[in-house]
Write a protein that holds these residues in place. Structure first.
Motif, PDB file in Angstrom:
ATOM      1  N   ALA A 171     -79.205  -6.789 -90.319  1.00  0.00           N
ATOM      2  CA  ALA A 171     -79.428  -7.595 -89.122  1.00  0.00           C
ATOM      3  C   ALA A 171     -79.255  -9.069 -89.462  1.00  0.00           C
ATOM      4  N   ALA A 172     -78.857  -9.837 -88.455  1.00  0.00           N
ATOM      5  CA  ALA A 172     -78.721 -11.281 -88.620  1.00  0.00           C
ATOM      6  C   ALA A 172     -79.623 -11.964 -87.599  1.00  0.00           C
ATOM      7  N   TYR A 173     -80.464 -12.842 -88.092  1.00  0.00           N
ATOM      8  CA  TYR A 173     -81.342 -13.632 -87.232  1.00  0.00           C
ATOM      9  C   TYR A 173     -80.972 -15.093 -87.415  1.00  0.00           C
ATOM     10  N   ILE A 174     -80.872 -15.818 -86.302  1.00  0.00           N
ATOM     11  CA  ILE A 174     -80.486 -17.222 -86.341  1.00  0.00           C
ATOM     12  C   ILE A 174     -81.581 -18.054 -85.676  1.00  0.00           C
ATOM     13  N   GLU A 175     -81.898 -19.158 -86.331  1.00  0.00           N
ATOM     14  CA  GLU A 175     -82.946 -20.035 -85.827  1.00  0.00           C
ATOM     15  C   GLU A 175     -82.463 -20.759 -84.566  1.00  0.00           C
ATOM     16  N   VAL A 176     -83.191 -20.555 -83.482  1.00  0.00           N
ATOM     17  CA  VAL A 176     -82.928 -21.264 -82.227  1.00  0.00           C
ATOM     18  C   VAL A 176     -84.245 -21.918 -81.834  1.00  0.00           C
ATOM     19  N   GLY A 177     -84.296 -23.231 -81.907  1.00  0.00           N
ATOM     20  CA  GLY A 177     -85.557 -23.928 -81.651  1.00  0.00           C
ATOM     21  C   GLY A 177     -86.531 -23.662 -82.780  1.00  0.00           C
ATOM     22  N   GLU A 178     -87.694 -23.141 -82.437  1.00  0.00           N
ATOM     23  CA  GLU A 178     -88.748 -22.909 -83.420  1.00  0.00           C
ATOM     24  C   GLU A 178     -88.855 -21.454 -83.873  1.00  0.00           C
ATOM     25  N   THR A 179     -87.946 -20.584 -83.416  1.00  0.00           N
ATOM     26  CA  THR A 179     -88.054 -19.173 -83.755  1.00  0.00           C
ATOM     27  C   THR A 179     -86.695 -18.600 -84.144  1.00  0.00           C
ATOM     28  N   TYR A 180     -86.727 -17.459 -84.804  1.00  0.00           N
ATOM     29  CA  TYR A 180     -85.498 -16.745 -85.138  1.00  0.00           C
ATOM     30  C   TYR A 180     -85.195 -15.744 -84.033  1.00  0.00           C
ATOM     31  N   GLU A 181     -83.921 -15.687 -83.637  1.00  0.00           N
ATOM     32  CA  GLU A 181     -83.463 -14.752 -82.612  1.00  0.00           C
ATOM     33  C   GLU A 181     -82.414 -13.829 -83.223  1.00  0.00           C
ATOM     34  N   LEU A 182     -82.427 -12.568 -82.802  1.00  0.00           N
ATOM     35  CA  LEU A 182     -81.472 -11.585 -83.300  1.00  0.00           C
ATOM     36  C   LEU A 182     -80.080 -11.884 -82.761  1.00  0.00           C
ATOM     37  N   ALA A 183     -79.103 -11.930 -83.650  1.00  0.00           N
ATOM     38  CA  ALA A 183     -77.697 -12.030 -83.262  1.00  0.00           C
ATOM     39  C   ALA A 183     -77.188 -10.591 -83.207  1.00  0.00           C
ATOM     40  N   GLY A 184     -77.266  -9.989 -82.051  1.00  0.00           N
ATOM     41  CA  GLY A 184     -76.902  -8.584 -81.914  1.00  0.00           C
ATOM     42  C   GLY A 184     -76.013  -8.363 -80.702  1.00  0.00           C
ATOM     43  N   THR A 185     -76.627  -8.165 -79.543  1.00  0.00           N
ATOM     44  CA  THR A 185     -75.869  -7.922 -78.320  1.00  0.00           C
ATOM     45  C   THR A 185     -74.921  -9.083 -78.073  1.00  0.00           C
ATOM     46  N   GLY A 186     -73.664  -8.758 -77.803  1.00  0.00           N
ATOM     47  CA  GLY A 186     -72.635  -9.759 -77.552  1.00  0.00           C
ATOM     48  C   GLY A 186     -71.798 -10.085 -78.766  1.00  0.00           C
ATOM     49  N   PHE A 187     -72.345  -9.919 -79.953  1.00  0.00           N
ATOM     50  CA  PHE A 187     -71.590 -10.220 -81.172  1.00  0.00           C
ATOM     51  C   PHE A 187     -70.672  -9.056 -81.520  1.00  0.00           C
ATOM     52  N   GLU A 188     -69.387  -9.340 -81.584  1.00  0.00           N
ATOM     53  CA  GLU A 188     -68.411  -8.345 -82.034  1.00  0.00           C
ATOM     54  C   GLU A 188     -68.213  -8.435 -83.536  1.00  0.00           C
ATOM     55  N   LYS A 189     -68.482  -9.625 -84.083  1.00  0.00           N
ATOM     56  CA  LYS A 189     -68.272  -9.846 -85.513  1.00  0.00           C
ATOM     57  C   LYS A 189     -69.206 -10.948 -85.986  1.00  0.00           C
ATOM     58  N   THR A 233     -72.978 -32.503 -83.494  1.00  0.00           N
ATOM     59  CA  THR A 233     -72.619 -32.745 -84.893  1.00  0.00           C
ATOM     60  C   THR A 233     -73.879 -32.918 -85.728  1.00  0.00           C
ATOM     61  N   GLY A 234     -73.689 -32.994 -87.042  1.00  0.00           N
ATOM     62  CA  GLY A 234     -74.806 -33.247 -87.958  1.00  0.00           C
ATOM     63  C   GLY A 234     -75.936 -32.247 -87.788  1.00  0.00           C
ATOM     64  N   ARG A 235     -77.168 -32.721 -87.848  1.00  0.00           N
ATOM     65  CA  ARG A 235     -78.353 -31.855 -87.749  1.00  0.00           C
ATOM     66  C   ARG A 235     -78.381 -31.064 -86.442  1.00  0.00           C
ATOM     67  N   ASP A 236     -77.786 -31.630 -85.380  1.00  0.00           N
ATOM     68  CA  ASP A 236     -77.780 -30.947 -84.080  1.00  0.00           C
ATOM     69  C   ASP A 236     -76.923 -29.680 -84.097  1.00  0.00           C
ATOM     70  N   ALA A 237     -76.058 -29.551 -85.107  1.00  0.00           N
ATOM     71  CA  ALA A 237     -75.183 -28.381 -85.217  1.00  0.00           C
ATOM     72  C   ALA A 237     -75.510 -27.549 -86.454  1.00  0.00           C
ATOM     73  N   GLU A 238     -76.742 -27.652 -86.943  1.00  0.00           N
ATOM     74  CA  GLU A 238     -77.161 -26.873 -88.117  1.00  0.00           C
ATOM     75  C   GLU A 238     -78.219 -25.866 -87.714  1.00  0.00           C
ATOM     76  N   ARG A 239     -78.114 -24.653 -88.279  1.00  0.00           N
ATOM     77  CA  ARG A 239     -79.060 -23.586 -87.986  1.00  0.00           C
ATOM     78  C   ARG A 239     -79.313 -22.783 -89.263  1.00  0.00           C
ATOM     79  N   SER A 240     -80.490 -22.170 -89.345  1.00  0.00           N
ATOM     80  CA  SER A 240     -80.782 -21.228 -90.429  1.00  0.00           C
ATOM     81  C   SER A 240     -80.327 -19.843 -89.996  1.00  0.00           C
ATOM     82  N   LEU A 241     -79.716 -19.134 -90.918  1.00  0.00           N
ATOM     83  CA  LEU A 241     -79.267 -17.754 -90.715  1.00  0.00           C
ATOM     84  C   LEU A 241     -79.989 -16.885 -91.728  1.00  0.00           C
ATOM     85  N   VAL A 242     -80.631 -15.816 -91.266  1.00  0.00           N
ATOM     86  CA  VAL A 242     -81.276 -14.877 -92.182  1.00  0.00           C
ATOM     87  C   VAL A 242     -80.555 -13.534 -92.056  1.00  0.00           C
ATOM     88  N   ARG A 243     -80.050 -13.054 -93.184  1.00  0.00           N
ATOM     89  CA  ARG A 243     -79.424 -11.729 -93.244  1.00  0.00           C
ATOM     90  C   ARG A 243     -80.467 -10.772 -93.809  1.00  0.00           C
TER      91      ARG A 243
END
Length: 162
Positions: free
Chosen positions: A15-33, A89-99
């Protein structure tokens, strides 16, 4: 005894979780790759007494290319579309990804699995038309080394290894 199974790990087992705001959200539905490309960088030398060169891995330039349908009710996709449309750009376009390795549960910790956390820069490369349906395509670029740890899929919490 060594594991001799020839079973191939299935994509749904990571599973891949991506930080959106203050929480991690699952990158699942909608992702083909949502791939992972470690991007090993090498150097090579040829010594005078060898016919062939000697290569070494010197670093990594990791990327995570993705393609997703623009299902804007999915928080990760909505966030990625916003990054591209607003040209962040910069920090506004950075996110944490957890695999998260869902096939590697942590003993005695319910809903907790081995995981790696990547700090990434989110590149949105296109809003493609896929037979009338819009997609968002791009690449998450690693910023530094991944951090090993565990992830609880219920609390959506990453804990680095001690």
């Amino acid at each position: 005894m060594a594991n001799t199974s020839k079973e191939v790990k299935q994509r749904y087992q990571e599973a891949a979780y991506i930080e959106v705001g203050e929480t991690y959200e699952l990158a699942g539905t909608g992702f083909e790759k949502l791939d992972e490309e470690p991007g090993a960088q090498t150097s090579s030398k040829k010594y005078i007494n060898d016919k062939s060169s000697t290569s070494s891995i010197t670093s990594y330039e990791g990327t995570h290319p993705f393609t997703a349908d623009q299902i804007l009710s999915e928080k990760v996709i909505e966030d990625f579309v916003s990054i591209g449309k607003l040209r962040k750009t910069g920090r506004d376009a950075e996110r944490s990804l957890v695999r998260v390795d869902l096939d590697k549960p942590v003993e005695s910790k319910e809903n907790t699995f081995e995981a790696r956390c990547f700090n990434t820069a989110v590149e949105i490369s296109s809003f493609a038309d896929n037979d009338g349906e819009l997609q968002v395509e791009g690449t998450l670029h690693d910023k530094g080394d991944p951090v090993e740890g565990t992830f609880n899929t219920e609390t959506k919490t990453f804990t680095p290894k001690a």
